[in-house]
Structure formats: C-alpha cells, structure tokens
Design an enzyme around this catalytic site. Structure first.
Site, PDB file in Angstrom:
ATOM      1  N   CYS A 218       0.862  -1.204   0.000  1.00 55.77           N
ATOM      2  CA  CYS A 218       0.000   0.000   0.000  1.00 55.77           C
ATOM      3  C   CYS A 218       0.883   1.234   0.000  1.00 55.77           C
ATOM      4  O   CYS A 218       1.868   1.312   0.726  1.00 55.77           O
ATOM      5  CB  CYS A 218      -0.909  -0.014   1.227  1.00 55.77           C
ATOM      6  SG  CYS A 218      -1.818   1.533   1.488  1.00 55.77           S
TER       7      CYS A 218
ATOM      8  N   CYS B  11       0.166   3.072   3.993  1.00 50.48           N
ATOM      9  CA  CYS B  11       0.598   2.391   5.215  1.00 50.48           C
ATOM     10  C   CYS B  11       1.783   1.447   4.971  1.00 50.48           C
ATOM     11  O   CYS B  11       2.381   0.954   5.924  1.00 50.48           O
ATOM     12  CB  CYS B  11      -0.567   1.610   5.830  1.00 50.48           C
ATOM     13  SG  CYS B  11      -1.151   0.227   4.817  1.00 50.48           S
TER      14      CYS B  11
ATOM     15  N   CYS C 221      -4.447   0.364  -0.059  1.00 45.65           N
ATOM     16  CA  CYS C 221      -5.340  -0.635   0.528  1.00 45.65           C
ATOM     17  C   CYS C 221      -6.716  -0.028   0.785  1.00 45.65           C
ATOM     18  O   CYS C 221      -6.879   1.201   0.877  1.00 45.65           O
ATOM     19  CB  CYS C 221      -4.745  -1.197   1.813  1.00 45.65           C
ATOM     20  SG  CYS C 221      -4.679  -0.003   3.179  1.00 45.65           S
TER      21      CYS C 221
ATOM     22  N   CYS D 299      -5.917  11.632  -6.569  1.00 48.36           N
ATOM     23  CA  CYS D 299      -5.216  10.431  -6.103  1.00 48.36           C
ATOM     24  C   CYS D 299      -4.344  10.765  -4.885  1.00 48.36           C
ATOM     25  O   CYS D 299      -3.709  11.823  -4.841  1.00 48.36           O
ATOM     26  CB  CYS D 299      -4.346   9.884  -7.237  1.00 48.36           C
ATOM     27  SG  CYS D 299      -3.270   8.516  -6.745  1.00 48.36           S
TER      28      CYS D 299
ATOM     29  N   CYS E 292       0.529  12.574  -8.358  1.00 51.02           N
ATOM     30  CA  CYS E 292      -0.510  12.181  -9.318  1.00 51.02           C
ATOM     31  C   CYS E 292      -1.709  13.108  -9.228  1.00 51.02           C
ATOM     32  O   CYS E 292      -2.138  13.501  -8.136  1.00 51.02           O
ATOM     33  CB  CYS E 292      -0.943  10.732  -9.048  1.00 51.02           C
ATOM     34  SG  CYS E 292      -2.184  10.126 -10.215  1.00 51.02           S
TER      35      CYS E 292
ATOM     36  N   CYS F 297     -41.232  29.825  -1.687  1.00 52.51           N
ATOM     37  CA  CYS F 297     -41.585  29.971  -0.270  1.00 52.51           C
ATOM     38  C   CYS F 297     -42.170  31.345   0.019  1.00 52.51           C
ATOM     39  O   CYS F 297     -42.406  31.689   1.183  1.00 52.51           O
ATOM     40  CB  CYS F 297     -40.357  29.728   0.609  1.00 52.51           C
ATOM     41  SG  CYS F 297     -39.061  30.986   0.430  1.00 52.51           S
TER      42      CYS F 297
ATOM     43  N   HIS G 107     -35.188  45.182  -2.658  1.00 53.22           N
ATOM     44  CA  HIS G 107     -34.966  46.550  -2.162  1.00 53.22           C
ATOM     45  C   HIS G 107     -35.162  47.618  -3.224  1.00 53.22           C
ATOM     46  O   HIS G 107     -34.655  48.729  -3.068  1.00 53.22           O
ATOM     47  CB  HIS G 107     -33.554  46.679  -1.584  1.00 53.22           C
ATOM     48  CG  HIS G 107     -32.469  46.178  -2.508  1.00 53.22           C
ATOM     49  ND1 HIS G 107     -32.105  46.846  -3.657  1.00 53.22           N
ATOM     50  CD2 HIS G 107     -31.703  45.070  -2.458  1.00 53.22           C
ATOM     51  CE1 HIS G 107     -31.148  46.177  -4.261  1.00 53.22           C
ATOM     52  NE2 HIS G 107     -30.877  45.084  -3.558  1.00 53.22           N
TER      53      HIS G 107
ATOM     54  N   CYS H 127     -25.693  70.382  37.836  1.00 51.90           N
ATOM     55  CA  CYS H 127     -24.808  71.526  37.661  1.00 51.90           C
ATOM     56  C   CYS H 127     -23.578  71.151  36.844  1.00 51.90           C
ATOM     57  O   CYS H 127     -23.466  70.053  36.324  1.00 51.90           O
ATOM     58  CB  CYS H 127     -24.398  72.063  39.029  1.00 51.90           C
ATOM     59  SG  CYS H 127     -23.373  70.902  39.959  1.00 51.90           S
TER      60      CYS H 127
ATOM     61  N   CYS I 116     -19.730  79.282  33.843  1.00 49.59           N
ATOM     62  CA  CYS I 116     -18.264  79.244  33.883  1.00 49.59           C
ATOM     63  C   CYS I 116     -17.726  80.428  33.091  1.00 49.59           C
ATOM     64  O   CYS I 116     -17.790  80.440  31.853  1.00 49.59           O
ATOM     65  CB  CYS I 116     -17.734  77.929  33.328  1.00 49.59           C
ATOM     66  SG  CYS I 116     -15.932  77.803  33.368  1.00 49.59           S
TER      67      CYS I 116
END
Length: 555
Positions: free
Chosen positions: A140, A143, A162, A185, A190, A253, A266, A311, A345
């Site tokens: 394989c 593995c 495998c 693949c 490949c 719907c 819109h 104030c 002020c």
C-alpha cells in the site's frame, strides 16, 4: 399625513381616480415652487404606454424557481448530455462539468478545442501511470503494508492503496467539506481525479449522503445563473435570465429577494446603497457619533462622560474620581463663586470668545447633526419594516381564518373575495418599497435641492395613499367581519378597495421607476421636465400641493 383631507373616504371609483393623490394645483404643487403653473408634470412620460408596460411586466417572469427535485433532474440531464456527446462514462462527464461550473457549452468548446489539455487539467487519464505485474502481494502506498491484489484499490493511474487507507482518505476529505468534489489520487505526484464510483463503493452511507449533497449544491453555487433562496429553511434555488432587467425575484416559499446581492428585495435602491445602509446600521460609526455628540472626555482619564442633568460640577467614576467643570473641562478646584458658581463658567465664556473651543464645538455640532439626520431616516425605515411585518401577519390571518369567515357571513364564495388578499399583498409590497425610500433619501445628495424637494413630495404622496389603502383594508373591512349577516353595501366596499389597490399599485410602480432613473425629470433649475401626458404618476388628472414623507405608519 394624518389630516382629514389626506384620510378622506373614496366612496366611488370616480373620486378615487380624481382625488387619490391630487387636487387642482398642478403636479408638484408647492413642493416644486411652480408659481401656480397649471401644466401637469409626469416624470414617467406617456401614461398609456406605461400602463401597457406594467401589465406586461407583471405577467412575465425573468427567472425560474427550482425545487430540489428540479435541480437534481437538471444535473442528471447535463451529465447524460456530456456523457453521450463525448462518449465518456457518467462519472467522467460529472468531473468535467464540475471543472467548468456545470456549463455544457463550455465543456463542449474546451474539449473539442484541446482534449489533451482538458484531460490533463481535470485529471481524466487515458493510460495508467504504473503497471502492476501479476504478483501475490502489493504494498500500500500509504501504510506500506503488503496486501493481496483483492485488498488493493486504484484509480486509472494505477497507484495502489489498501481499502482501509482509501476509506480513511475519502472519509476525512468528505468531512472537511465541499473540497472533496475535487479529490485527487493520494499519491502526491498524481493528479488523477476520484469519481463518484469510488466514493459510492468505499464511503459509508452518511458520507455518501454528504458527498451527494455537496454535489447537488455545487450545481447551484458554481453556476453564475443560479443562486439559493436566502430564506431560512428554504431548499429552493432561483435561475435568473442575466441581463433581463429587475433583480427582484420571489421564491416558491414567498420570500422576495434581490438575486444580485441576495438581500431582501430593495427596489428602488441599488445594491451598493443597500450594502452601505446595512453596514451603517450595524457598524460602530453611529455609536462613535453619539458619543462625540452627547459626551465629553474626562480631562484626566479621557473616559467619555454624558451629562444628563444637574450643575457643571462633574466627578468621574472610580477609580479616577477627578472633579472638573463640564464647560471648560478645567479642575473644579480652580472654580467657585468667582468663576460663576455651579451653573456657569466665566473661564469657558472668555475662552470661547477667544476661539479656544471653536474646533471642538464644531466637531460636536457636526456629529450631533449627522446623528439626528441618520436617526430621522432610520426610525422611519424601521417603522415601515415593522408595519410590513404586521401586514404580513394580517395577510396570513386573512388567508387562514378571516376569508372563510367572511365568505360565510356575506354568502359569497372565497373565489370572489380574492380582491381582499390582493389588497393585503399590495400593502406588504408597498411597505417594502416605502421602507427603502428612506435609505434612498438618506444618500440623496444634500446639494440637489430640487431633487430632494421632488423626492420628498413623491414620498409624502406615496405614504398618504398607502395609509388610505391600509386603513380601508384594516379598519373598514373589520365592519363586515363583525357583521351578523350579509351587508348590502359590501359590493361598494369591494369596488372601493379594489380601486384603491389598483391606483396604489400603479403609483408605486411609477415611483420605483422614477427613483431608479435618478429622478432624471428634475432639471438643474429645480423644476420637472414637462411631459405630453395630462395625467400624473398615479393615473389621476391633477396633483396636490407639496408634502413631505412622515412616519405615519402602523406598527
């Protein structure tokens, strides 16, 4: 908008046609400063031609709603067509169509232009890359365990893996998402494509269902002419005839949306304006404007503080606790009776005269004006949205409960009461249009005074007419729903409601086209271009004095 004149009853069709949006002052009235000019203005040109165009546009659709079974059938038909045309297996035809976004014409053109290049780019190999001789065991490629030939699977390239490694590879890819549709693949060198036959033979039932779902969705999402309906829970798609006009579509719907940007429908606002408006409603910019307009920073920790009463002696919140004057932002320890006490002020007044605070005050005033202007338009946009949602609920109630009840009370078949449903459907549509006119008005340039006056007049007239229709469908109909028997004047009510529905529909259709055209009939001198038609946009023969859009909507 709520005056007695605006909310008068239209007791017959003649009064509806003559007075619905008009009086004897000439179209545009005071809103356009026409100085009593008797000439009528029709920003849509010849009214008879428009009526014909409207009838045609309402009867023709430039889109097709596709249910899941329709999509699957179209997909199978396209695969069959390419398979027969190019003499390929169905899984190879499917790989080709996916590569070229499910365009049969594109596959046909590219294949016959350069078949070898297409095969290489897609991963359809004609000959194996490696040849396995007749051996008892094969290693394989993942593995590296040895297996009998029966335990080894490979694509047309011939690379051996495998069954266990194949299953793990396919399962992981499918769980990673739609990228599994372009699976190649496992050998890094490949490019051979993995077709549906390999998936069907090795994947679990759940993974096969996922793969088929990805494949079906790719037919819509990779095709530039089709899009999914954005309504929650809807599995339908819409195929649009590109270049055919309005993007507004209605799914099976019943959800209305713009095919171009997939936001809710819109018109008369374009997609760019909608995007800006939605972003503005959700962005932090308005929060910052509010903070700038209604607060001042603590001189010590710079935290914004809002003064809503009391104030000028301010104390910042812990842990800062700095005490300062609200007006001049100076330390309160430097203030007292000599500076004007707690409610004035002197330092601030003298500094203001010297221009110290000019820039800060100017910025604060600009922010406040900007915020007030945005709030004005947003509140009316949101109010019409709420009114539309309420109208949709009333329409559903009428369809499911009240229509049957009214049929029994008035002794008339439900088929003769469809005019009530049509009026509610028109109210829902007009609420949507009216809602988006406020986004249109917000982005209308301030310096174009003539267009703004004309727009506000049209918006005001539209709102007055819609309120009249809404009141008739909502309040006057209630009289007949609560009646104990058939009413003699029900036919008069039918005539009135049907007339209001028709006139309102025509006015709003003309209004939408005018706004989409940028109010081009308003010239730079502040007057409307004169049109040969003697009727205004609503189909009536005269027009009222100036009005302005107001929030006289139902919630």
């Amino acid at each position: 908008m709520e005056s007695e004149d605006d909310m008068h009853d239209a007791n017959d069709m003649e009064s509806v046609d003559d007075d619905f949006y008009s009086d004897g002052d000439g179209y545009g009235g005071d809103a356009l400063d026409s100085d009593g000019d008797d000439a009528d203005y029709d920003f849509m040109g010849n009214e008879s031609d428009d009526s014909n165009d409207q009838a045609v546009s309402r009867s023709q659709k430039n889109y097709t709603v596709l249910k899941e079974e329709d999509i699957r059938q179209r997909q199978e038909d396209d695969i069959t067509t390419i398979s027969a045309l190019l003499s390929l297996q169905r899984e190879d035809a499917c790989i080709l169509l996916r590569r070229y976004n499910w365009s049969v014409n594109k596959v046909h053109e590219e294949w016959f232009a350069d078949e070898e290049r297409v095969r290489k780019s897609v991963g359809l190999l004609e000959k194996p890359v490696i040849h396995l001789s007749k051996v008892k065991e094969v290693a394989c490629g993942i593995c590296f365990d040895n297996f009998s030939p029966d335990g080894i699977r490979s694509l047309k390239c011939g690379h051996p893996f495998c069954t266990t490694c194949w299953k793990a590879y396919i399962t992981t890819s499918i769980n990673d998402g739609p990228g599994c549709l372009t699976l190649r693949c496992p050998d890094p060198s490949c490019d051979a494509a993995i077709g549906q036959n390999m998936i069907d033979s090795l994947a679990s039932g759940e993974d096969k269902d996922k793969y088929c779902r990805y494949l079906l969705r790719s037919y819509i999402e990779d095709n530039r002419k089709t899009k999914w309906c954005p309504a929650p829970g809807c599995d339908s798609a819409v195929e649009y005839d590109l270049g055919s006009g309005s993007y507004d579509v209605t799914c099976g719907c019943s959800f209305n949306f713009c095919w171009n940007c997939t936001e809710e429908a819109h018109r008369p606002v374009d997609c760019d304006t909608v995007a800006k408006w939605i972003l503005k409603n959700s962005a932090e910019s308005e929060n910052m404007n509010w903070i700038l307009a209604n607060s001042k920073p603590c001189p010590k920790c710079k935290r914004p503080i809002e003064k809503n009463q009391g104030c000028m002696h301010m104390t910042c919140t812990p842990p800062c606790k700095f005490e300062f004057c609200w007006l001049c932002l100076g330390a309160w320890s430097d203030h007292g009776e000599r500076t004007g006490g707690f409610y004035a002020c002197n330092r601030y007044e003298s500094a203001k005269q010297e221009g110290v605070y000019d820039e800060a005050e100017r910025r604060r005033e600009m922010a406040k004006n900007s915020l007030e202007r945005y709030t004005h338009y947003y509140e009316r946009w949101a109010t019409n949205q709420s009114s539309r949602q309420k109208a949709m609920a009333d329409l559903h109630q009428m369809q499911t409960v009240h229509l049957e009840k009214l049929s029994e009370i008035q002794c008339q078949p439900e088929s003769q009461l469809k005019f009530i449903l049509e009026s509610w459907q028109q109210i829902v549509e007009c609420r949507r249009v009216l809602k988006w006119t406020y986004a249109y008005g917000y982005y209308l340039p301030e310096h174009e005074h003539a267009k703004r006056q004309f727009f506000e007049y049209l918006q005001g007239e539209a709102e007055a007419g819609l309120e009249r229709l809404h009141q008739c469908a909502e309040k006057e109909l209630q009289t007949y729903l609560n009646a104990t028997g058939s009413s003699k004047d029900f036919n008069d009510f039918r005539t009135k409601l049907a007339g209001l529905t028709s006139v309102t529909r025509n006015y709003f259709e003309n209004l939408v086209r005018a706004l989409e055209n940028g109010l081009a009939d308003v010239d730079s001198q502040g007057a409307c271009s004169k049109a040969p038609s003697s009727k205004n946009v609503a189909g009536s023969s005269k027009a009222k004095g100036g009005g302005r859009g107001k929030s006289s909507t139902r919630t």
